[in-house]
Design an enzyme around this catalytic site. Structure first.
Site, PDB file in Angstrom:
ATOM      1  N   ASP A 189      -5.110   6.553   0.467  1.00 43.78           N
ATOM      2  CA  ASP A 189      -6.007   6.492  -0.686  1.00 43.78           C
ATOM      3  C   ASP A 189      -7.395   6.053  -0.230  1.00 43.78           C
ATOM      4  O   ASP A 189      -7.799   6.323   0.905  1.00 43.78           O
ATOM      5  CB  ASP A 189      -5.423   5.515  -1.727  1.00 43.78           C
ATOM      6  CG  ASP A 189      -5.638   6.000  -3.143  1.00 43.78           C
ATOM      7  OD1 ASP A 189      -6.797   5.999  -3.579  1.00 43.78           O
ATOM      8  OD2 ASP A 189      -4.657   6.371  -3.812  1.00 43.78           O
ATOM      9  N   HIS A 235      -9.434   2.866  -6.661  1.00 40.03           N
ATOM     10  CA  HIS A 235      -8.251   3.684  -6.892  1.00 40.03           C
ATOM     11  C   HIS A 235      -7.059   3.229  -6.061  1.00 40.03           C
ATOM     12  O   HIS A 235      -5.953   3.023  -6.588  1.00 40.03           O
ATOM     13  CB  HIS A 235      -8.603   5.141  -6.576  1.00 40.03           C
ATOM     14  CG  HIS A 235      -7.578   6.133  -7.026  1.00 40.03           C
ATOM     15  ND1 HIS A 235      -6.515   6.508  -6.263  1.00 40.03           N
ATOM     16  CD2 HIS A 235      -7.498   6.856  -8.179  1.00 40.03           C
ATOM     17  CE1 HIS A 235      -5.804   7.420  -6.905  1.00 40.03           C
ATOM     18  NE2 HIS A 235      -6.390   7.643  -8.074  1.00 40.03           N
ATOM     19  N   ASN A 256      -3.775  16.650 -12.447  1.00 35.48           N
ATOM     20  CA  ASN A 256      -4.254  16.386 -13.804  1.00 35.48           C
ATOM     21  C   ASN A 256      -4.933  17.587 -14.446  1.00 35.48           C
ATOM     22  O   ASN A 256      -5.792  17.420 -15.311  1.00 35.48           O
ATOM     23  CB  ASN A 256      -5.260  15.229 -13.785  1.00 35.48           C
ATOM     24  CG  ASN A 256      -4.645  13.929 -13.349  1.00 35.48           C
ATOM     25  OD1 ASN A 256      -3.452  13.719 -13.522  1.00 35.48           O
ATOM     26  ND2 ASN A 256      -5.446  13.072 -12.759  1.00 35.48           N
ATOM     27  N   SER A 262      -1.947   9.970 -10.785  1.00 31.45           N
ATOM     28  CA  SER A 262      -2.132   8.956  -9.740  1.00 31.45           C
ATOM     29  C   SER A 262      -1.415   7.672 -10.089  1.00 31.45           C
ATOM     30  O   SER A 262      -0.964   6.942  -9.206  1.00 31.45           O
ATOM     31  CB  SER A 262      -3.621   8.638  -9.572  1.00 31.45           C
ATOM     32  OG  SER A 262      -4.245   9.552  -8.727  1.00 31.45           O
TER      33      SER A 262
END
Length: 843
Positions: A506, A561, A652, A721
């Site tokens: 990430d 994130h 998404n 996520s």
């Protein structure tokens, strides 16, 4: 003081010689109260006056016989009367009467320190008694003998006062403060007539309506309202109402059609007004009396309450109406439960009016017969807008069938105007049906949500060869995600992720966060900061993992994130913040994207290999893109062969399939693809669906997930996520219970224990996950659906890159974070979301 106090120019030589009237003698203690001496002090004051002006001694004052125990002078008394009162001869209720009156002391002595109170009453006769109405009283100062004074006061006439003839009675010295020589002459009377307050009288003096009108259309009514009464409506306006009646008498059974407001009106005035009234399309056609009613709410008290109505006749004709029917329905003869049913249908409007902006919702059902009833299975609906008269529209729909749908022969029924939103010419011709055969699902896979919601308790139990773990109380609050997937049931058995390393590929991880620091992995073969590759793994000082974006050992998160993802996986179990799904697992930071969210698919592939080579058993990838890259695919395969389970966000884009999204599409062979659901186990609008190609697609909580962000803070994010680390945590629990599980075994166990699997426990239902409070309906965070706006793709072959969603350049080989949009419109997906974050670079 004495009533007969001496003037300043008095001649003292004559004072003692003046003959004294009999009533001026002062009584001694043996005399009755007909005589008065105000006080001994007043006597002494009088003696002082004498001394001041004559120099006489007390003995001389005694010679005047003013004070003596043996020789007394009789005192005079006041006598108060009202001899004039200027009140009006008539007045109305609710009015205030201001008036003057004259009070006179016709006695022979002053009233002393007070003239007393004069009270006023309203009486039906000249006698004051307890039945009379008290109005007010007025105070009078001292009044010398023979003096009079003009006074003024006022009183209010109450609205509840009966109209009629009265006397205003004025009574001097009401409370007998003054002892008078005559106590029977204090009352003065004057006649007055109390009249009703002038009232308005509202009438509709003119009314104009068209001779014909159409139901379902607007009608203009012109009218004049007049006040023919004697009074104003004051601040009140008039709410004038309109009705349709079948006769010339207005009753409660008549049809109210609207109202119009006019403002306050003075007596003798009128107002012209127009009302714009909608005639409901359900009104039966025919001839009516259209009534206009002044003061329709009866808020105004009028002098005449029976003359408010006026009417005109009007003919109501039928409104043009749509008439929707399905003229054609095409569907496959056979479909498998769990997969999409693709249908094409023709919607026709054979009426004489458009459906308007609200259009029509065509609903689809599966039924054992040709009649829709409560026993049928509702499937989905398709909206059609502005279907004009005598036109047809061909529509398509892809309807997800539940993997639990029983096999057999059905009728597929399509119903136009399925929600009965429209008033149609014919309400009985909306349905059309065709026969269809449903083949049962053998493994529970659905093209909509894959194998459904993960069940940690059943998965870990099956890994151990045990029965599903019993339920435990929910944690509630912000830990709803753990409750939904039954993680607390696993913790209760002692499995918490201990000994399992989960790599987070990430933006890095804030390893100093108080809710993460004790669960951050460090390379045991590396000495921190010595500039040497101690463990000979090809990376110098990779004590806290490696940064494949910057090719250095800085794995801190300058974004948020990666830290958010890590908290969901392994947030420390304590009395603050969040508790991770595998709260004793270790997080291996592998930074594959920069702090702005960009990176390359090659960097991701290298990060996967690094994680697998350095002991990670679970690799979380909350990222993805549209490029099927051979290097990335090989890395996923490599990790699986090394015993690591790759967990990949489904994306998404709101797509009907995950197969165009990588690396999640590799879940056909390795690892798990993860879709997102909310706290009620509803599929998130933004989440890519599983699609028709069977892959290990399972759902987990991904809407409004609360977790860690840098600098010891927390925030709520949404996206696949956020669903992916829930799944990674479950797999860490499985491996902490049985460390020998392979990628294939983990995939098999998760598939067979998730919600849709025919072999899953029947306790895996929404009611088992949520508390009664959580079960309550809450407003969705997502305020829109896919639009017709298409993303703009440009090609850049010089570097196949990974970008965080929202970068201005969209590259065909792009990868993105699978975090839901933060701005009002996502140019990539066409989905509209509600903002949850503050970083404006992300969408």
């Amino acid at each position: 003081m004495f009533d007969n106090a001496l003037p300043l120019d008095i001649n003292p030589s004559t004072l003692a010689l003046e003959p004294q009237p009999a009533n001026s003698l002062l009584p001694d203690s043996r005399m009755n109260s007909d005589f008065i001496l105000n006080s001994i002090s007043e006597q002494k004051n009088f003696e002082t006056i004498l001394e001041q002006f004559t120099g006489l001694s007390n003995s001389l004052a005694q010679q005047t016989q003013l004070v003596s125990n043996d020789s007394l002078i009789q005192a005079g008394k006041p006598d108060l009367v009202i001899n004039k009162m200027t009140t009006p001869t008539s007045a109305t209720v609710t009015s205030t009467i201001n008036f003057n009156y004259t009070i006179k002391n016709q006695g022979t002595a002053s009233t002393g320190w007070s003239g007393g109170y004069t009270s006023f009453y309203l009486s039906k006769n000249l006698t004051l008694d307890n039945s009379d109405i008290y109005l007010t009283d007025d105070y009078s100062d001292t009044l010398a003998a023979g003096a009079s004074r003009s006074e003024s006061t006022y009183f209010y006439l109450s609205s509840d006062l009966a109209i009629g003839n009265y006397y205003i009675l004025a009574k001097a010295d009401e409370y007998n403060y003054v002892e008078e020589s005559n106590e029977s002459n204090n009352i003065f009377a004057k006649a007055i007539t109390i009249q009703e307050l002038p009232k308005p009288d509202l009438v509709i003096s003119d009314l104009t309506v068209p001779s014909d009108a159409v139901g379902g259309d607007y009608l203009t009514i012109d009218y004049t309202i007049a006040n023919q009464g004697l009074g104003s409506t004051d601040w009140n306006g008039s709410n004038n109402k309109f009705y349709l009646s079948t006769d010339a008498t207005l009753t409660n059974s008549d049809i109210y059609i609207g109202s119009d407001y006019t403002y306050s009106m003075e007596a003798g005035t009128s107002q012209n007004s127009s009302a714009y009234i909608y005639l409901d399309e359900t009104i039966t056609t025919g001839t009516y009396y259209l009534f206009a009613q002044a003061d329709g709410d009866k808020y105004i008290a009028e002098s005449n309450e029976t003359n408010n109505l006026r009417y005109k006749t009007i003919n109501i004709t039928e409104a043009p109406k749509p008439d929707l029917l399905i003229t054609k329905l095409v569907a496959p003869q056979t479909v498998t439960a769990g997969y999409s049913l693709d249908v094409t249908f023709t919607l026709r409007n054979k009426g004489d009016a458009s459906t308007g902006w609200y259009g029509s919702d065509t609903k689809f059902y599966l039924s054992q017969d040709t009649v829709i009833d409560a026993n049928d299975t509702y499937l989905d609906q398709v909206s059609s807008y502005y279907v004009d008269p005598d036109t047809s529209s061909t529509e398509k729909a892809s309807i997800a069938l539940s993997s639990k749908l029983a096999g057999g022969n059905y009728y597929l029924i399509a119903k136009a105007d399925g929600n009965n939103d429209l008033v149609e010419k014919n309400e009985n011709n909306n349905t059309f049906y065709t026969s269809i055969q449903v083949t049962p699902s053998l493994d529970g896979y659905s093209s909509f949500n894959g194998y459904g919601l993960v069940d940690a308790a059943e998965a870990v139990a099956k890994a151990l060869g045990q029965n599903p773990f019993p339920s435990v109380p929910n944690l509630g609050g912000k830990n709803w995600g753990a409750d939904l997937i039954k993680a607390p049931e696993v913790w209760a058995k002692g499995y918490t992720g201990n000994g399992i390393i989960v790599a987070v590929l990430d933006t890095g991880v804030d390893r100093n966060h108080a809710d993460l620091s004790s669960n951050i992995w460090h390379n045991p073969g590396e000495i921190n900061g010595n500039g040497i590759d101690d463990d000979n793994n090809g990376f110098v000082d990779d004590y806290w993992g490696w940064n494949f974006n910057g090719n250095n050992n800085n794995t801190m998160d300058g974004h948020s994130h990666g830290t958010h993802v890590s908290g969901t996986i392994a947030g420390v179990k304590n009395d603050f913040g969040v508790t991770g799904i595998a709260y004793n697992a270790k997080i291996m930071p592998v930074k594959v994207l920069s702090d702005s969210g960009s990176g390359s698919d090659r960097g991701v592939a290298k990060g996967i290999r690094y994680a697998a080579d350095n002991g990670a058993r679970v690799i979380n990838m909350s990222l993805g893109g549209g490029n099927n890259n051979a290097e990335l695919r090989a890395a996923v395969e490599y990790a699986s062969s090394k015993g690591a389970i790759v967990v990949m966000a489904a994306g998404n884009d709101g797509d009907s399939t995950t197969m165009g999204h990588y690396p999640a599409a590799y879940a056909t062979q390795w690892g798990i693809a993860v879709g997102a659901v909310d706290k009620r186990n509803n599929m998130a609008d933004f989440s890519n669906r599983a699609g028709g190609t069977n892959l290990a697609y399972i759902t987990a909580p991904g809407v409004d997930v609360y977790s860690t962000v840098p600098n010891n803070k927390y925030d709520t994010y949404s996206g696949t996520s956020m669903a992916t680390p829930h799944m990674a945590g479950v797999i860490a629990l499985m491996l902490s219970a049985k460390g020998t599980l392979t990628d294939a075994q983990v995939r098999s166990i998760l598939i067979s224990t998730s919600e849709n699997s025919p072999t899953a426990s029947q306790t895996n239902s929404l009611s088992a996950f949520l508390s009664p409070v959580d079960m309550e309906l809450t407003q969705s965070q997502f305020t829109g659906a896919a639009t017709n706006t298409q993303p703009t793709w440009t090609r850049n072959d010089s570097e196949k890159s990974i970008f965080i969603t929202g970068e201005t350049v969209h590259i065909s080989s792009q990868y993105e974070y699978e975090q839901a949009s933060l701005t009002s419109f996502d140019q990539l997906t066409g989905l509209v979301f509600q903002s949850q974050l503050t970083n404006k670079e992300i969408i």
